[in-house]
Write a protein that holds these residues in place. Structure first.
Motif, PDB file in Angstrom:
ATOM      1  N   GLU A 187      55.541  20.548  15.384  1.00 34.23           N
ATOM      2  CA  GLU A 187      55.440  20.325  13.940  1.00 34.23           C
ATOM      3  C   GLU A 187      55.515  21.607  13.125  1.00 34.23           C
ATOM      4  O   GLU A 187      55.342  21.586  11.923  1.00 34.23           O
ATOM      5  CB  GLU A 187      54.110  19.606  13.644  1.00 34.23           C
ATOM      6  N   GLN A 188      55.709  22.729  13.793  1.00 36.22           N
ATOM      7  CA  GLN A 188      55.719  23.995  13.074  1.00 36.22           C
ATOM      8  C   GLN A 188      57.164  24.478  12.864  1.00 36.22           C
ATOM      9  O   GLN A 188      57.838  24.890  13.812  1.00 36.22           O
ATOM     10  CB  GLN A 188      54.926  25.052  13.854  1.00 36.22           C
ATOM     11  N   PRO A 189      57.659  24.437  11.629  1.00 37.60           N
ATOM     12  CA  PRO A 189      59.019  24.905  11.374  1.00 37.60           C
ATOM     13  C   PRO A 189      59.081  26.432  11.333  1.00 37.60           C
ATOM     14  O   PRO A 189      58.070  27.104  11.138  1.00 37.60           O
ATOM     15  CB  PRO A 189      59.325  24.307   9.990  1.00 37.60           C
ATOM     16  N   HIS A 190      60.281  26.968  11.509  1.00 34.28           N
ATOM     17  CA  HIS A 190      60.522  28.413  11.394  1.00 34.28           C
ATOM     18  C   HIS A 190      59.685  29.220  12.387  1.00 34.28           C
ATOM     19  O   HIS A 190      59.286  30.349  12.095  1.00 34.28           O
ATOM     20  CB  HIS A 190      60.252  28.894   9.968  1.00 34.28           C
ATOM     21  N   ILE A 191      59.401  28.653  13.539  1.00 35.68           N
ATOM     22  CA  ILE A 191      58.670  29.366  14.583  1.00 35.68           C
ATOM     23  C   ILE A 191      59.483  29.307  15.867  1.00 35.68           C
ATOM     24  O   ILE A 191      59.961  28.248  16.261  1.00 35.68           O
ATOM     25  CB  ILE A 191      57.273  28.732  14.816  1.00 35.68           C
ATOM     26  N   GLY A 192      59.648  30.462  16.524  1.00 37.78           N
ATOM     27  CA  GLY A 192      60.368  30.499  17.777  1.00 37.78           C
ATOM     28  C   GLY A 192      61.134  31.789  17.962  1.00 37.78           C
ATOM     29  O   GLY A 192      61.079  32.700  17.116  1.00 37.78           O
ATOM     30  N   ILE A 260      52.561  41.107  20.889  1.00 37.30           N
ATOM     31  CA  ILE A 260      53.468  41.394  19.770  1.00 37.30           C
ATOM     32  C   ILE A 260      54.669  40.457  19.800  1.00 37.30           C
ATOM     33  O   ILE A 260      55.177  40.040  18.751  1.00 37.30           O
ATOM     34  CB  ILE A 260      53.898  42.866  19.797  1.00 37.30           C
ATOM     35  N   GLY A 261      55.119  40.097  21.008  1.00 36.91           N
ATOM     36  CA  GLY A 261      56.214  39.137  21.105  1.00 36.91           C
ATOM     37  C   GLY A 261      55.832  37.798  20.485  1.00 36.91           C
ATOM     38  O   GLY A 261      56.618  37.190  19.752  1.00 36.91           O
ATOM     39  N   ILE A 262      54.610  37.350  20.757  1.00 38.64           N
ATOM     40  CA  ILE A 262      54.121  36.094  20.167  1.00 38.64           C
ATOM     41  C   ILE A 262      53.993  36.223  18.657  1.00 38.64           C
ATOM     42  O   ILE A 262      54.344  35.306  17.896  1.00 38.64           O
ATOM     43  CB  ILE A 262      52.771  35.705  20.809  1.00 38.64           C
ATOM     44  N   MET A 263      53.465  37.361  18.195  1.00 26.91           N
ATOM     45  CA  MET A 263      53.353  37.600  16.749  1.00 26.91           C
ATOM     46  C   MET A 263      54.702  37.433  16.066  1.00 26.91           C
ATOM     47  O   MET A 263      54.822  36.762  15.035  1.00 26.91           O
ATOM     48  CB  MET A 263      52.845  39.018  16.476  1.00 26.91           C
ATOM     49  N   LEU A 264      55.734  38.060  16.666  1.00 23.79           N
ATOM     50  CA  LEU A 264      57.057  38.055  16.041  1.00 23.79           C
ATOM     51  C   LEU A 264      57.682  36.667  16.027  1.00 23.79           C
ATOM     52  O   LEU A 264      58.453  36.335  15.122  1.00 23.79           O
ATOM     53  CB  LEU A 264      57.978  39.033  16.772  1.00 23.79           C
ATOM     54  N   MET A 265      57.373  35.851  17.017  1.00 21.23           N
ATOM     55  CA  MET A 265      57.928  34.507  17.048  1.00 21.23           C
ATOM     56  C   MET A 265      57.214  33.565  16.071  1.00 21.23           C
ATOM     57  O   MET A 265      57.809  32.610  15.573  1.00 21.23           O
ATOM     58  CB  MET A 265      57.860  33.934  18.469  1.00 21.23           C
TER      59      MET A 265
END
Length: 473
Positions: A187-192, A260-265
């Protein structure tokens, strides 16, 4: 001539009296605790803003430099498990002046960092107690941590272990929460992963931005060298030091790159670190109540942990200077618990300096103190690389014992590490971090003059003593 058992002897040498009570897991936690601080929880946004998504490469390159550094340091520390550590090694294998410069630079860096951290603690406490004066928290927490360091090395290690446990648990929790946001919710848009190339691509500021962020990333790894300082009080240095160093570098690299990878996604890189911590943003996406309070507690723990470790490191370095006759001899005394209490008292001056500088330079006190603090740490790392070049040649030439750990790729990887680090230090002159060299270079000049004055004074003193002895005879 040195034989195969040559080392800076702990039991009978200049650091006689310190207790060997530290376990391998304690060594790892101390280094992790010192390295994982506000640089990750709040400062990571600065690195992201400098490089964009390519900050992942910045942290990877930073981790590579630290891996090379730890390889050199592990070999030398196993050979010479002493609290003087890289300072004593530089003195033995390079020159007495090199040992003097690196020990005082590392000492002042940690002393000032203690002041910075304790000042930050007073700010964090205002979140819960806005009407209580900051000086109350400065005195309270400073008193507690001074007591912890003065009691015994085991007490210090126990506190640092649990401080580090809280921070590491927070990071692991963040990684799990982030993974849930990325893969457990549709349900979260613009994430990935597409966020890695949005808003200007993977290199929005080119290779220059990525390179500058490498320097910022190294601040996140500062403190890993603490294992070498604690080796003088480790139960079994040959086994504990290499194991702790390898585990620390692997864990830090994994934590930082994953986090940091998770933050950026999850958080578009252009907004990271501007309005609030990326950690808080993830908590808000999950609708976790009290996210700000949780984050404030974690940052407070990070500051106390770093202060605790820095107070320990500066105390042992001053103790080493005193035992090496580079500081007043009384600073080399130990109390009944085997703690250099007088060196500890001197090393708490960072707290007073922080208060004084803040009063005189309220607008630039933080930059002033951090400038010298950063230089001390980076200069120490550079000397570690250079010392290793001298160490390996002399160790083999004099028939040193076969060590359980050796730096691979010698001398090429040692030289590569030194060149990369030196290049990054020079780069700071052309960035907003030039304050590091503006204060670092004068500091080295001051220490150099102080060294030669001290050397001449000691030389004259010895001549007088010899003359008096001859007259008595």
């Amino acid at each position: 001539m040195e034989n195969k058992h040559t080392q800076l002897n702990f039991k009978d040498g200049p650091e006689k009296g310190l207790k060997r009570d530290l376990e391998t897991n304690q060594l790892s936690m101390i280094a992790m605790g010192c390295a994982i601080g506000t640089g990750l929880f709040l400062g990571s946004g600065l690195a992201i803003q400098a490089a964009g998504p390519s900050v992942l490469l910045s942290y990877a390159l930073g981790a590579f430099i630290v891996l090379l550094l730890m390889g050199c340091l592990a070999e030398m520390t196993v050979a010479h498990p002493t609290s003087g550590s890289f300072g004593a090694i530089a003195e033995k294998y390079m020159t007495p002046m090199a040992g003097y410069l690196v020990r005082y630079s590392y000492w002042i860096g940690n002393v000032l960092a203690v002041g910075v951290e304790v000042s930050a603690v007073s700010v964090y406490m205002k979140y819960w107690f806005p009407t209580v004066p900051g000086i109350v928290w400065i005195l309270l927490f400073a008193g507690v941590l001074i007591y912890v360091n003065a009691t015994s090395v085991n007490t210090f290690a126990t506190f640092e272990y649990w401080f580090s446990f809280i921070k590491i648990s927070a990071i692991v929790g963040f990684i799990l929460l982030g993974a849930y946001v990325l893969f457990g919710s549709s349900e979260q848009p613009h994430i990935g992963p597409e966020n890695f190339v949005n808003e200007g691509g993977f290199f929005p500021f080119g290779l220059k931005g990525m390179w500058i962020a490498v320097f910022i990333s190294l601040f996140s790894f500062l403190g890993t060298e603490m294992i070498a300082v604690t080796s003088g009080e480790a139960k079994d240095p040959d086994a504990a030091v290499p194991k702790a160093l390898k585990a620390t570098v692997f864990r830090l690299s994994t934590f930082y790159v994953l986090t940091i990878g998770i933050m950026l996604m999850i958080v578009p890189w252009k907004t990271a670190g501007i309005e609030e911590s990326p950690f808080v943003k993830v908590m808000e996406i999950l609708n976790i109540p009290g996210a700000s309070g949780i984050m404030n507690f974690i940052i407070l723990t990070a500051a106390l942990s770093a202060m605790n470790a820095q107070l320990y490191a500066s105390t042992r370095m001053m103790f080493s200077l005193a035992r090496g006759k580079h500081a007043p001899s009384f600073l080399g005394n130990l109390n009944k618990r085997g703690v250099p209490a007088k060196a500890l008292a001197v090393s708490t001056t960072g707290i007073l300096i922080a208060a004084g500088v803040h009063a005189l330079l309220p607008g630039s006190s933080y930059a002033f103190m951090m400038g010298i603090s950063m230089f001390g740490a980076m200069f120490t790392w550079l000397i570690i690389f250079i010392s290793h070049l001298f160490f390996r040649v002399k160790w083999e030439k004099t028939g040193g014992r076969k060590l359980p750990v050796r730096m691979i790729g010698f001398p090429y990887l040692t030289i590569l590490g030194a060149v990369l680090l030196f290049s990054l230090m020079i780069t700071t002159w052309f960035t907003d971090f030039k304050i590091m060299l503006q204060f670092g270079i004068p500091w080295l000049l001051f220490l150099s003059v102080a060294y030669f004055v001290s050397k001449r004074r000691n030389s004259n003193h010895n001549v007088v003593e010899e003359t008096l002895e001859e007259k008595i005879e």
